[in-house]
Design a protein around this motif. Structure first.
Motif, PDB file in Angstrom:
ATOM      1  N   VAL A 476       0.839  -1.199   0.000  1.00  0.00           N
ATOM      2  CA  VAL A 476       0.000   0.000   0.000  1.00  0.00           C
ATOM      3  C   VAL A 476       0.876   1.252   0.000  1.00  0.00           C
ATOM      4  O   VAL A 476       0.658   2.191  -0.787  1.00  0.00           O
ATOM      5  CB  VAL A 476      -0.939   0.001   1.220  1.00  0.00           C
ATOM      6  CG1 VAL A 476      -1.636   1.348   1.365  1.00  0.00           C
ATOM      7  CG2 VAL A 476      -1.976  -1.114   1.098  1.00  0.00           C
ATOM      8  N   ALA A 477       1.867   1.282   0.880  1.00  0.00           N
ATOM      9  CA  ALA A 477       2.766   2.438   0.938  1.00  0.00           C
ATOM     10  C   ALA A 477       3.538   2.603  -0.367  1.00  0.00           C
ATOM     11  O   ALA A 477       3.752   3.729  -0.836  1.00  0.00           O
ATOM     12  CB  ALA A 477       3.732   2.276   2.112  1.00  0.00           C
ATOM     13  N   ALA A 478       3.943   1.490  -0.977  1.00  0.00           N
ATOM     14  CA  ALA A 478       4.696   1.556  -2.221  1.00  0.00           C
ATOM     15  C   ALA A 478       3.845   2.077  -3.371  1.00  0.00           C
ATOM     16  O   ALA A 478       4.329   2.831  -4.219  1.00  0.00           O
ATOM     17  CB  ALA A 478       5.259   0.181  -2.564  1.00  0.00           C
ATOM     18  N   LEU A 479       2.573   1.691  -3.427  1.00  0.00           N
ATOM     19  CA  LEU A 479       1.688   2.156  -4.501  1.00  0.00           C
ATOM     20  C   LEU A 479       1.487   3.670  -4.429  1.00  0.00           C
ATOM     21  O   LEU A 479       1.439   4.357  -5.460  1.00  0.00           O
ATOM     22  CB  LEU A 479       0.349   1.431  -4.424  1.00  0.00           C
ATOM     23  CG  LEU A 479       0.377  -0.044  -4.835  1.00  0.00           C
ATOM     24  CD1 LEU A 479      -0.974  -0.702  -4.592  1.00  0.00           C
ATOM     25  CD2 LEU A 479       0.781  -0.195  -6.295  1.00  0.00           C
ATOM     26  N   VAL A 480       1.372   4.193  -3.221  1.00  0.00           N
ATOM     27  CA  VAL A 480       1.281   5.642  -3.067  1.00  0.00           C
ATOM     28  C   VAL A 480       2.559   6.306  -3.574  1.00  0.00           C
ATOM     29  O   VAL A 480       2.525   7.314  -4.298  1.00  0.00           O
ATOM     30  CB  VAL A 480       1.031   6.021  -1.592  1.00  0.00           C
ATOM     31  CG1 VAL A 480       1.068   7.539  -1.413  1.00  0.00           C
ATOM     32  CG2 VAL A 480      -0.301   5.452  -1.115  1.00  0.00           C
ATOM     33  N   ALA A 481       3.687   5.728  -3.212  1.00  0.00           N
ATOM     34  CA  ALA A 481       4.971   6.264  -3.661  1.00  0.00           C
ATOM     35  C   ALA A 481       5.104   6.198  -5.180  1.00  0.00           C
ATOM     36  O   ALA A 481       5.659   7.113  -5.805  1.00  0.00           O
ATOM     37  CB  ALA A 481       6.116   5.496  -3.002  1.00  0.00           C
TER      38      ALA A 481
END
Length: 546
Positions: A476-481
């Protein structure tokens, strides 16, 4: 797993990661200088690529995985009993003897090996590859010596020298490649992109520099052995030495690695054929394009996965020997979670920046950049799964159960072969190597999932829900990034001109921003494993301020 144990593994991993980081940065510089000398694509580049990969391939087949499977567990057990050093001496004496004989035989068989890993092509190019191979294949002995000595050091708790020795290798190689450019010019001016233009002096300087680096890499470990209190003696005779069990494990490990190499032979031959297909030019991705793409792929894997797995492996071997199933499960789970945090963001950053990263690595023309960037993207999507598969392998090796991986390795090899050949049949030659890279990524997914399912029968559980929760939050954090990174990259591309400097700016700004957003996202999502990843770095920074 106790805080003391975890802290020890973190310190060991941090020490190795620092050495690996320096080595990989120099490795990128080495690749850049090599490309300036002979290009990233073309006849000479492909010929040297095949020849210089042969000792690495054979090392992985004959020594690398066997050492992981056999040496560390055996040495850990040996030093816990009387006459342990004598056992280690016999083990190493046997290893050096086998390496010497195999290296000699395979060097003499250089023409056959080149034919095995290539398919067709101009006779001058094949002859050049064979000549390079005569110079490069002796590296096999010194790669093996480096691994033998380094694994003993690791088993003794001395992790740093093994990871820092490649730094010296890269320095020697870079110096030799620079000397080549000074003596003969870069590929654009020397005319050496064509195989027929090469002579003995060019071959000796280029391939000799590569081999000398490997020799020095092994030799620098000798003083570290003495500092670690290891004084080796050559001892002959296997009767009563207890090597029978080690031999069985080594045999099954060899079988598994051989299966993987059969798949790589297909990849190598298809990659070679891509550069010789009708109507293609010198910028089509071939064997030489695979090398820088694999360098980019291995950089994040080496920085964290290899460093942590190596530090973890000694602990896993001890726990497996003691029958501590809970300890093995906890160690493996910790490794999977921490490595996953890093490989997920590394995949995201490199996927977004595939073209700028490739431009920085190659320092080459747009055609070569586009060819290699496609291979980078195809390979990097499998990075998190490759990390999980690597950690699973260490668990099998800790239990000396190389046989248990064979069905999984067969299935993985089948995926690589089928995907590569299917790509050759359906796609244009310019996409063959990228398709092979994508097939490898799919095989890593299969290997990670199948190995964890199989290990569950031995360990009762593999702490799956906790691992999945950590990876899901990281994703999830990576997709935002990724969203922010793609937007920022578009803005920078509109504002900057093409070129290496612009690519460096794009990598620094977008990579730094994506990493910051990712770490912030993990904090918001309360991912506790983040401390395991960043803890050693933070402690080193704090220590540097004092």
């Amino acid at each position: 797993m106790s805080d003391t144990t975890t802290g020890g593994m973190r310190r060991g991993a941090a020490l190795m990661a620092s050495g690996t980081a320096v080595s990989r940065v120099l490795g990128l510089l080495r690749a850049q200088v090599l490309i300036l000398a002979i290009a990233a694509t073309g006849e000479a580049a492909d010929a040297f690529s095949v020849a210089n990969k042969l000792p690495n391939i054979l090392y992985m087949l004959l020594a690398g995985g066997v050492l992981n499977a056999v040496l560390v567990p055996q040495v850990v057990r040996a030093y816990r009993r009387d006459a342990g050093q004598e056992y280690v001496d016999r083990l190493l004496s046997l290893g050096f003897a086998i390496l010497a004989v195999v290296t000699l035989v395979l060097t003499l068989a250089a023409p056959l090996l080149v034919q095995l890993y290539t398919k067709g092509g101009d006779p001058a190019q094949v002859d050049l590859a064979v000549t390079f191979a005569y110079w490069c294949l002796p590296q096999l002995f010194f790669y093996g010596a480096y691994a033998l000595l380094g694994q003993v050091l690791n088993a003794r708790g001395s992790f740093g020298p093994f990871m820092w020795a490649p730094v010296v290798n890269n320095i020697v190689s870079i110096s030799g490649f620079f000397a080549f450019i000074l003596a003969f010019g870069g590929f654009e001016s020397s005319g050496l992109r064509e195989a027929s233009a090469w002579g003995p002096s060019q071959v000796a300087l280029l391939a000799g520099s590569a081999t000398l680096g490997v020799i020095v890499q092994a030799v620098v470990l000798l003083p570290a052995m003495r500092r670690a209190g290891v004084h080796l003696r050559f001892r002959w005779g296997l009767r009563g030495s207890g090597l029978g069990r080690a031999g069985t494990v080594a045999t099954w490990t060899f079988v598994g690695l051989g299966i993987g190499q059969l798949a790589f032979i297909v990849v190598s031959r298809v990659s070679w054929a891509a550069g010789h297909a009708p109507g293609v030019d010198q910028t089509v991705a071939g064997n030489a394009a695979y090398d820088p793409a694999f360098t980019v792929f291995m950089l994040p894997h080496s920085l964290v996965t290899v460093s942590l797995a190596t530090a973890l492996f000694t602990r896993l071997s001890q726990q497996a020997h003691d029958g501590d199933v809970d300890g093995v499960r906890a160690s493996m789970s910790y490794g999977l979670r921490v490595v996953g945090l890093f490989t997920i963001i590394a995949t995201a950053v490199i996927a977004v920046l595939a073209v700028p990263v490739t431009r920085v690595v190659l320092l080459s023309d747009q055609g070569s950049v586009d060819a290699v960037a496609g291979v980078v993207l195809a390979m990097i999507v499998g990075l998190p799964w490759f990390g999980a598969w690597s950690l699973s392998q260490r668990t099998y090796y800790a239990y000396e159960d190389a046989k248990g991986m064979i069905p999984i390795q067969v299935a993985m090899a089948a995926v690589v072969v089928a995907g590569t050949l299917l790509g050759q049949a359906l796609l244009p030659p310019s996409a063959w190597v990228a398709c092979a890279g994508a097939s490898m990524s799919v095989s890593y997914v299969l290997g990670a999932l199948a190995s964890q399912w199989h290990l569950r029968r031995r360990l009762g559980t593999v702490d799956g829900p906790r691992v999945v929760r950590t990876h899901a939050r990281a994703l999830v954090a990576a997709l935002v990034a990724v969203g922010v990174g793609l937007l920022t990259l578009r803005v920078l591309q509109a504002a900057l001109s093409d070129g290496v400097v612009a690519a460096l700016v794009e990598c620094a700004v977008v990579g730094g921003l994506m990493s910051a957003i990712y770490v912030g996202g993990l904090r918001v999502l309360r991912v506790s494993e983040l401390d395991g990843l960043l803890g050693p770095v933070i402690r080193r920074l704090r220590a540097g301020r004092r």
